[in-house]
Motif scaffolding. Structure first.
Motif, short mmCIF file in Angstrom:
data_model
loop_
_atom_site.label_atom_id
_atom_site.label_comp_id
_atom_site.label_asym_id
_atom_site.label_seq_id
_atom_site.Cartn_x
_atom_site.Cartn_y
_atom_site.Cartn_z
N PRO A 54 0.35 -1.15 0.14
CA PRO A 54 -0.28 0.12 -0.29
C PRO A 54 0.97 1.51 -0.04
O PRO A 54 2.28 2.23 0.69
CB PRO A 54 -0.84 -0.28 1.49
CG PRO A 54 0.16 -1.47 1.74
CD PRO A 54 0.34 -2.03 0.94
N LYS B 67 -0.91 7.90 -0.80
CA LYS B 67 -2.18 8.33 -1.13
C LYS B 67 -3.52 7.64 -0.35
O LYS B 67 -3.33 7.52 0.42
CB LYS B 67 -2.59 7.45 -2.86
CG LYS B 67 -1.62 8.61 -3.66
CD LYS B 67 -1.97 7.28 -5.09
CE LYS B 67 -0.27 7.19 -6.11
NZ LYS B 67 -1.15 6.72 -7.05
N GLU B 68 -5.04 8.20 -0.45
CA GLU B 68 -6.28 7.94 -0.24
C GLU B 68 -6.12 6.89 -0.75
O GLU B 68 -6.29 6.82 -1.31
CB GLU B 68 -7.55 9.43 -0.64
CG GLU B 68 -8.27 8.22 0.71
CD GLU B 68 -8.82 9.03 1.85
OE1 GLU B 68 -9.27 8.05 2.47
OE2 GLU B 68 -7.54 9.99 2.53
N PRO B 69 -6.55 5.82 -0.18
CA PRO B 69 -6.83 4.47 0.11
C PRO B 69 -8.23 4.44 -1.48
O PRO B 69 -9.15 5.37 -0.67
CB PRO B 69 -7.18 3.27 0.68
CG PRO B 69 -6.81 4.22 2.12
CD PRO B 69 -6.68 5.92 1.13
N SER B 70 -8.26 3.46 -2.77
CA SER B 70 -9.05 3.35 -3.22
C SER B 70 -10.11 2.73 -2.30
O SER B 70 -9.85 2.09 -1.41
CB SER B 70 -8.99 2.49 -4.66
OG SER B 70 -8.00 1.25 -4.37
N ALA C 81 -9.18 -0.99 -2.27
CA ALA C 81 -7.60 -0.98 -1.26
C ALA C 81 -8.91 -0.86 0.36
O ALA C 81 -8.54 -1.84 0.84
CB ALA C 81 -7.21 0.12 -1.67
N GLN C 82 -9.71 0.34 0.24
CA GLN C 82 -9.97 -0.07 1.36
C GLN C 82 -10.77 -1.36 1.99
O GLN C 82 -10.44 -1.63 3.08
CB GLN C 82 -10.96 1.52 1.51
CG GLN C 82 -11.53 1.70 3.47
CD GLN C 82 -10.85 2.34 4.01
OE1 GLN C 82 -9.58 3.02 3.91
NE2 GLN C 82 -10.54 1.72 4.79
N LEU D 240 -8.35 -4.38 2.97
CA LEU D 240 -8.07 -3.38 4.45
C LEU D 240 -9.18 -3.44 5.84
O LEU D 240 -9.05 -4.17 6.81
CB LEU D 240 -8.08 -1.91 4.61
CG LEU D 240 -6.46 -1.61 4.50
CD1 LEU D 240 -6.40 -0.05 3.84
CD2 LEU D 240 -4.92 -2.23 4.02
N ARG E 6 -4.59 -7.21 -2.77
CA ARG E 6 -4.54 -5.24 -2.44
C ARG E 6 -4.13 -5.33 -0.85
O ARG E 6 -3.30 -4.40 -1.24
CB ARG E 6 -5.44 -5.05 -2.61
CG ARG E 6 -6.18 -4.73 -4.18
CD ARG E 6 -7.59 -4.41 -3.90
NE ARG E 6 -8.38 -4.08 -5.13
CZ ARG E 6 -8.05 -3.67 -6.13
NH1 ARG E 6 -7.08 -2.88 -6.51
NH2 ARG E 6 -9.24 -3.14 -7.28
#
Length: 112
Positions: A34, A38-41, A44-45, A48, A111
């Motif tokens: 990661p 950057k703000e996670p897409s 990606a969120q 997580l 991811r």
């Protein structure tokens, strides 16, 4: 003896009843790290969030065996939803949205 015959193993791949997995996930070293700047897409969120659920149970989706069982489970769910859609018990638009969500969930281990 042909080259093809020479490359085949002499005996069975394993004891009777043992399933030899044909599909392998990417090795851990190939998985993307990661990026902190950057703000996670949304995907990606989601990864997580799913990882947090597994971590609460002392598991991780970065473990290949856990990720494989997770993927198989989601594949079964996706097949079931496809059956509902084919039998017209699920609206096409809803089925497509759910299929997209399941695909995002299936990609989560890659991811992390």
């Amino acid at each position: 003896m042909s080259a093809a015959e020479a490359s085949r193993p002499a005996g069975p791949l394993g004891p009777p009843g043992v399933v030899v997995p044909m599909k392998r996930r990417k090795p851990k070293a190939v998985r993307r790290a990661p990026q902190a700047d950057k703000e996670p897409s949304p995907q990606a969120q989601l990864a997580l969030t799913l990882e947090a659920w597994f971590a609460a149970r002392d598991l991780t989706l970065t473990d290949d065996d856990t990720a494989e069982v997770y993927d198989l489970t989601l594949e079964l769910v996706q097949t079931m939803l496809g059956s509902f859609a084919a039998g017209q018990r699920l609206d096409e638009a809803v089925a497509a949205e759910l299929a997209g969500a399941i695909t995002d969930m299936r990609n989560a281990p890659d991811r992390l």
